[in-house]
Motif scaffolding. Structure first.
Motif, PDB file in Angstrom:
ATOM      1  N   ARG A  88       5.345   1.422  16.723  1.00 15.54           N
ATOM      2  CA  ARG A  88       5.694   0.718  15.854  1.00 15.54           C
ATOM      3  C   ARG A  88       5.679  -0.446  16.276  1.00 15.54           C
ATOM      4  O   ARG A  88       5.364  -1.575  15.795  1.00 15.54           O
ATOM      5  CB  ARG A  88       8.174   0.852  15.842  1.00 15.54           C
ATOM      6  N   ASP A  89       5.160  -0.384  17.730  1.00 17.75           N
ATOM      7  CA  ASP A  89       4.674  -1.950  18.097  1.00 17.75           C
ATOM      8  C   ASP A  89       3.940  -2.027  18.568  1.00 17.75           C
ATOM      9  O   ASP A  89       3.139  -3.498  17.866  1.00 17.75           O
ATOM     10  CB  ASP A  89       4.911  -1.628  20.190  1.00 17.75           C
ATOM     11  N   THR A 133       2.463  -9.135   4.350  1.00 17.49           N
ATOM     12  CA  THR A 133       1.638 -10.513   3.363  1.00 17.49           C
ATOM     13  C   THR A 133       0.330 -10.758   4.090  1.00 17.49           C
ATOM     14  O   THR A 133      -0.990 -11.138   3.891  1.00 17.49           O
ATOM     15  CB  THR A 133       1.927 -11.796   4.526  1.00 17.49           C
ATOM     16  N   ASP A 134       0.122  -9.936   4.686  1.00 16.66           N
ATOM     17  CA  ASP A 134      -1.580  -9.865   5.730  1.00 16.66           C
ATOM     18  C   ASP A 134      -1.812  -8.332   5.740  1.00 16.66           C
ATOM     19  O   ASP A 134      -1.928  -7.906   6.240  1.00 16.66           O
ATOM     20  CB  ASP A 134      -1.189  -9.504   7.342  1.00 16.66           C
ATOM     21  N   LYS A 141       1.170  -1.402  -0.053  1.00 16.60           N
ATOM     22  CA  LYS A 141       0.222   0.042  -0.353  1.00 16.60           C
ATOM     23  C   LYS A 141       0.735   1.130   0.144  1.00 16.60           C
ATOM     24  O   LYS A 141       1.957   0.893   0.778  1.00 16.60           O
ATOM     25  CB  LYS A 141      -0.416   0.158   0.776  1.00 16.60           C
ATOM     26  N   THR A 142       0.234   2.100  -0.697  1.00 15.18           N
ATOM     27  CA  THR A 142       1.324   3.875  -0.929  1.00 15.18           C
ATOM     28  C   THR A 142       0.260   4.406  -0.876  1.00 15.18           C
ATOM     29  O   THR A 142      -0.747   4.724  -1.183  1.00 15.18           O
ATOM     30  CB  THR A 142       2.480   3.457  -2.547  1.00 15.18           C
ATOM     31  N   LYS A 143       1.186   5.876   0.298  1.00 15.55           N
ATOM     32  CA  LYS A 143       0.485   7.101   0.405  1.00 15.55           C
ATOM     33  C   LYS A 143       1.318   8.208  -0.220  1.00 15.55           C
ATOM     34  O   LYS A 143       2.354   7.734   0.662  1.00 15.55           O
ATOM     35  CB  LYS A 143      -0.536   7.132   1.782  1.00 15.55           C
ATOM     36  N   GLY A 172       6.016  -7.706  11.340  1.00 13.67           N
ATOM     37  CA  GLY A 172       5.592  -8.066  10.394  1.00 13.67           C
ATOM     38  C   GLY A 172       4.838  -6.949   9.141  1.00 13.67           C
ATOM     39  O   GLY A 172       4.423  -7.491   7.833  1.00 13.67           O
ATOM     40  N   VAL A 173       5.269  -6.295   8.667  1.00 13.29           N
ATOM     41  CA  VAL A 173       4.990  -4.716   7.973  1.00 13.29           C
ATOM     42  C   VAL A 173       6.488  -4.491   7.791  1.00 13.29           C
ATOM     43  O   VAL A 173       7.175  -4.098   8.365  1.00 13.29           O
ATOM     44  CB  VAL A 173       4.349  -3.635   8.427  1.00 13.29           C
ATOM     45  N   GLU A 174       6.786  -4.414   6.359  1.00  9.86           N
ATOM     46  CA  GLU A 174       7.914  -3.217   6.429  1.00  9.86           C
ATOM     47  C   GLU A 174       7.763  -2.161   5.431  1.00  9.86           C
ATOM     48  O   GLU A 174       6.563  -1.945   4.356  1.00  9.86           O
ATOM     49  CB  GLU A 174       8.721  -4.430   4.503  1.00  9.86           C
TER      50      GLU A 174
END
Lengths: 418, 418
Positions: free
Chosen positions: A212-213, A237-238, A191-193, A218-220
């Motif tokens: 962050r926490d 992937t989620d 996704k891009t914004k 699981g997100v780059e």
């Protein structure tokens, strides 16, 4: 399978001599990032077969310890200094053969130019050659055939033409499915914004670090600074995780968030059959240029005025000399009068004006360098004016101003849509 | 001394992720070419200290067989992912110290922003550090100090900031004299000419190959393809040889040769106090943008018209509808009528019109994609029109058209001068 150690190689003496900029490597790295892979190294080499061979030998050696994916562009053309095929044959000890399909394609191209098959020079014909026992990558744009050559356990050398349009088509249509097959992995979603007129580090501190926490496991994520906006990229992937991040981003930055404004503005103006005209001072035509970058822009862009001098602001757009004298060319009043003039002369649905100080000279204490006023008249007749102080040099200020004008147009179109 | 084996290293994960384009390496290679050196390799690495160290160790190893000059940019900043200094210290086993002059400079910058010396974070202070016993390269633009670290016999590792403005100033003012001292050689002279609307390979065959024996001994040459023109570069220690080549080039290509038209047009219009206005159709503002790229362009560029639609050609520039109906928007007659309209409405000394088919659609058998008409009205009132069929995609056609318009302006200004 362990993810491959990825190296991108660009060959071309014009690049290592600094006469030409390699944009292929970055483009491929970006595509690979979207596939979920990180590149470990770019290498650029001159058209020197010894240097190229020695680099490929080093990579082949490396395949003994890990899977290696090497992507090389350039050196597949018809001139004397194209050494890629020759070098790969030396590396593998294989012979080459001419790909039938590519030969027929080449023949048709020659015939369409009124030439005979027998006119084809051997160096041109060489572009249809690939090493034995490799995976062929068809070229639907140009002539030179690409290929995927095995160089070790789970390791491959991909050779593609250096012409960006040929390489991009080949990468997207031919190579990407092949890579997904060779190195299977879970499907990634991206996704891009875009966020406008905010610094990269402020975004990182206030959004990424702050959440962050709670949001980012699981997100780059990645961020790219552009002229006027930063592009915020999230990958996982989620899908649900990404949607949560986007929703948080939207609630934290409701006034400065957007999708790709260039695409949205184009599609929306076409779909709604709306027209637009511009009046530019400091940007000198850059906004008009951006509005006409996409094919099909003639359906909405009707024209505009480059009113660089005050005389032209008066004579072409009817900006009253009183306004120019009292408030100056860079003012809310001038931006508004310009917009009225554009609208009257063109009858466009949207009118946009830009007037500012792009520098390096012309800044004052009250109107510093980078001060820009942008006016926008919407189809309902309402006029808005916005002022900014853009950072950087002349080029940066002009890019910022024209991009931000498109963001204002985006916002106005978005409001109509709601 | 043997010329050094030159490697340029750019560090930065934003580059290997394809989010940012490395323009530093090409710029440096170009500067080195002008000093008479060829670069053997570019390497780009992510901000990963292990990968950087292993690359530097490989280069250090290489110094055992030949002199190596490695130029590295990036990784000297104040953030967590800046590893250059740390990595060089590991490579050399040295300690670092804070350069007094840089510390004072940093302190002054902080004070000018109303902050205390004690506010300076250790990571910011780190930017004033260099390894012991190295040559310091002052930074007059930013904070991070550069340095030249010996890594073997006649071999050096140069570390500079990645911010282009800082690197360029440091390279030109600090590093270049140092390199000339370390690797002394005869002074090189360089000459550059532009040739318009001619292919690189045709030039190479008809000029370079044709005159190789007679003109090119002791001369290095290079050629760069651009939109509309190729840049021909010649280099030698013998000025007379270069002058002979240039004179031969001028006599072989009298009608398509020029110097840097962007610089010439700017300087000549300023010097002669001439004004210019434009009318653009397919380029949508690109010519106006190019004419206003340089600071000071307000002394000659007064404005123009973006007449993208036929209605605007009629209403803004008074192009008769008869002409548009009979000859079409892309025709000699329309280009001429546009130029007349621009001239009447703006009274500029020079008027330039562009109308063409940028595509991808709109081409016909008689007016194929890429057909462009350019009109130019000179101060003496004469009007010339020229037609072209430019190659490539939409972007290429628009770039070609606007650059070629500047070449026509160049030729007209040049004739006045003679």
């Amino acid at each position: 399978m362990e993810p491959p150690y990825i190296v991108i190689i660009a060959s071309g003496s014009e690049i290592t001599a600094g006469r030409s900029l390699d944009t292929n490597s970055g483009w491929m790295a970006n595509q690979l990032f979207e596939l979920g892979w990180k590149v470990k190294k770019f290498i650029t080499l001159p058209d020197d077969p010894d240097l190229i061979l020695s680099e490929l030998q080093t990579l082949k050696e490396l395949t003994k310890s890990k899977p290696v994916l090497a992507l090389m562009t350039g050196g597949l053309g018809p001139t004397e200094d194209d050494y890629t095929l020759e070098t790969v044959l030396k590396l593998s000890g294989k012979k080459s053969y001419s790909v039938e399909k590519a030969k027929i394609r080449l023949q048709r191209i020659y015939e369409s130019r009124g030439k005979q098959y027998s006119d084809i020079l051997p160096t041109v014909m060489r572009q249809t050659h690939v090493p034995e026992d490799c995976k062929i990558l068809d070229n639907n744009v140009g002539i030179a055939v690409g290929f995927v050559e095995p160089i070790g356990v789970d390791s491959y050398l991909v050779c593609m033409p250096g012409v960006p349009s040929e390489m991009k088509e080949m990468f997207t249509r031919r190579l990407t499915p092949e890579l997904k097959r060779i190195y299977p992995r879970e499907n990634l979603v991206q996704k891009t914004k875009w966020l406008w007129n905010i610094g990269e580090s402020l975004y990182q501190k206030d959004f990424v670090e702050a959440h962050r926490d709670e949001l980012f496991s699981g997100v780059e994520w990645g961020v790219t600074a552009n002229r006027g906006y930063i592009k915020c990229i999230f990958q996982s992937t989620d899908l649900a995780k990404l949607e949560k991040i986007i929703s948080e981003l939207e609630s934290q930055y409701p006034k400065i968030i957007s999708d790709d404004v260039f695409t949205f503005v184009h599609e929306e103006l076409v779909a709604k059959k709306l027209t637009i005209a511009v009046g530019e001072s400091c940007t000198g035509g850059l906004l008009g240029k951006k509005l006409t970058d996409s094919p099909g822009s003639s359906s909405y862009f009707i024209g505009g005025f480059l009113t660089y001098s005050n005389e032209m602001k008066e004579s072409l757009l009817g900006v009253p000399s009183d306004i120019l004298n009292q408030f100056g060319a860079v003012s809310r009043e001038t931006a508004e009068a310009m917009v009225r003039g554009i609208s009257e002369k063109t009858k466009a649905d949207y009118s946009i004006s830009i007037t500012g100080i792009a520098g390096p000279d012309g800044g004052t204490d009250t109107k510093p360098l980078g001060t820009v006023w942008i006016g926008i008249k919407s189809p309902d007749g309402s006029i808005e004016t916005h002022s900014y102080i853009f950072p950087g040099n002349r080029e940066s200020i002009r890019e910022n101003a024209s991009n931000t004008a498109l963001f204002l147009l985006y916002q106005s179109l978005k409001q109509r849509k709601v």
